[in-house]
Design a protein around this motif. Structure first.
Motif, mmCIF file in Angstrom:
data_model
loop_
_atom_site.group_PDB
_atom_site.id
_atom_site.type_symbol
_atom_site.label_atom_id
_atom_site.label_comp_id
_atom_site.label_asym_id
_atom_site.label_seq_id
_atom_site.Cartn_x
_atom_site.Cartn_y
_atom_site.Cartn_z
ATOM 1 N N PRO A 47 -22.431 8.698 13.381
ATOM 2 C CA PRO A 47 -23.366 7.785 12.700
ATOM 3 C C PRO A 47 -23.164 6.345 13.171
ATOM 4 N N ASP A 49 -23.880 2.087 12.674
ATOM 5 C CA ASP A 49 -24.021 1.086 11.620
ATOM 6 C C ASP A 49 -25.493 0.752 11.420
ATOM 7 N N ALA A 50 -25.875 0.565 10.164
ATOM 8 C CA ALA A 50 -27.259 0.212 9.843
ATOM 9 C C ALA A 50 -27.447 -1.296 10.022
ATOM 10 N N GLU A 54 -29.824 0.383 15.756
ATOM 11 C CA GLU A 54 -29.494 1.788 15.956
ATOM 12 C C GLU A 54 -30.442 2.444 16.970
ATOM 13 N N HIS A 88 -28.057 8.006 11.653
ATOM 14 C CA HIS A 88 -27.161 7.919 10.499
ATOM 15 C C HIS A 88 -26.589 9.270 10.081
#
Length: 290
Positions: A47, A49-50, A54, A88
């Motif tokens: 996943p 990082d937001a 991304e 994610h």
């Protein structure tokens, strides 16, 4: 929007062996790559990082794969099916036998609307007409590369993004209305976003895509205080505004911008801007530069 700088920035996301591509082509913010993989080679997708930068990936394989995704149990991916790697969600992909894999890498900012529309699909996406079209297009790009130009780079970027978006919409979970399975207004709006760049696309074509009558489509939007024609026009106006404000599109004329946004000509673009209460496209471009 996250900008791809080179293939290494993306292939490092796989965290595995032999992940470096034999071919990597960049089209502005989108990347198309081809990889040779050995049997039982494991790719681990972690996943991200937001942070707005991304990247999502869509794998197109000529060999059978196996994936451990969000569902936990391993799933087989037959040749021709696609693998969607959500930025994610963690996933692991392994090759059942040696062969090649093509990957389309697209900034998640260009696809994230799917989650508020039909919903993002799970990892394995069955073969479909859209999926086969994406596969053929990537294969053409990667095996028959041509000299890029500013205009072709933009068009290829948009085509890959829209094709990936379309594949995800087609594979996304359907919503229900009054207990009956139906695409729903969210799916209609998603299809508008996918096909707004096509000048011939209109309300009748949208209704046909949704397998409903034009009258029922209009009723669907009326509940939300809107009409399908207005939403399509708004979607094209929004896209034209984005194109005009992008300094990278400075070499493109107003007519070219109009066609890229789904209008038949510059006059149709000007009328749509007037309908939306905006200044002329030329004035908007000047204001953006200032």
């Amino acid at each position: 929007m996250g900008i791809v700088t080179n293939s290494g920035d993306l292939t490092r996301l796989l965290r595995g062996e032999r992940q470096h591509p034999i071919v990597a082509l960049r089209y502005r913010s989108v990347l198309a790559t081809q990889h040779v993989v050995g049997r039982d080679i494991l790719w681990r997708w972690l996943p991200q990082d937001a942070d707005g930068a991304e990247t999502a990936a869509l794998l197109v394989s000529s060999i059978p794969l196996e994936i451990h995704g969000a569902e936990g149990e391993p799933r087989e991916v037959p040749p021709g099916a696609l693998v969607f790697l959500h930025p994610h969600r963690a996933a692991s992909v392994s090759a059942v036998k040696a062969g090649t894999v093509m990957i389309a890498w697209v900034p998640w900012a260009e696809l994230v609307e799917i989650e508020s529309g039909v919903g993002a699909p799970m990892e394995v996406i069955p073969a479909s007409a859209l999926g086969r079209g994406l596969r053929a297009f990537l294969d053409s790009l990667l095996t028959q590369p041509s000299e890029p130009t500013l205009y072709t780079d933009y068009l290829v970027e948009q085509l890959i993004t829209e094709m990936v978006f379309g594949v995800l919409v087609e594979a996304g979970p359907r919503t229900t209305i009054a207990g009956i399975e139906a695409p729903g207004i969210a799916r209609a709006r998603t299809l508008i976003l996918i096909r707004r760049t096509e000048p011939e696309f209109g309300v009748a074509a949208l209704a046909q895509d949704l397998h409903m009558s034009v009258r029922n489509l209009q009723r669907l939007f009326a509940v939300d205080g809107s009409t399908p024609a207005d939403e399509l026009r708004h979607a094209r106006v929004d896209l034209a505004q984005e194109l005009l404000a992008n300094v990278g599109n400075a070499p493109l004329g107003i007519t070219e911008i109009a066609e890229l946004a789904g209008f038949r000509d510059a006059a149709a673009l000007r009328r749509a801007f007037a309908w939306a209460g905006l200044t002329t496209p030329r004035e908007l471009r000047r204001a953006s530069r200032r």
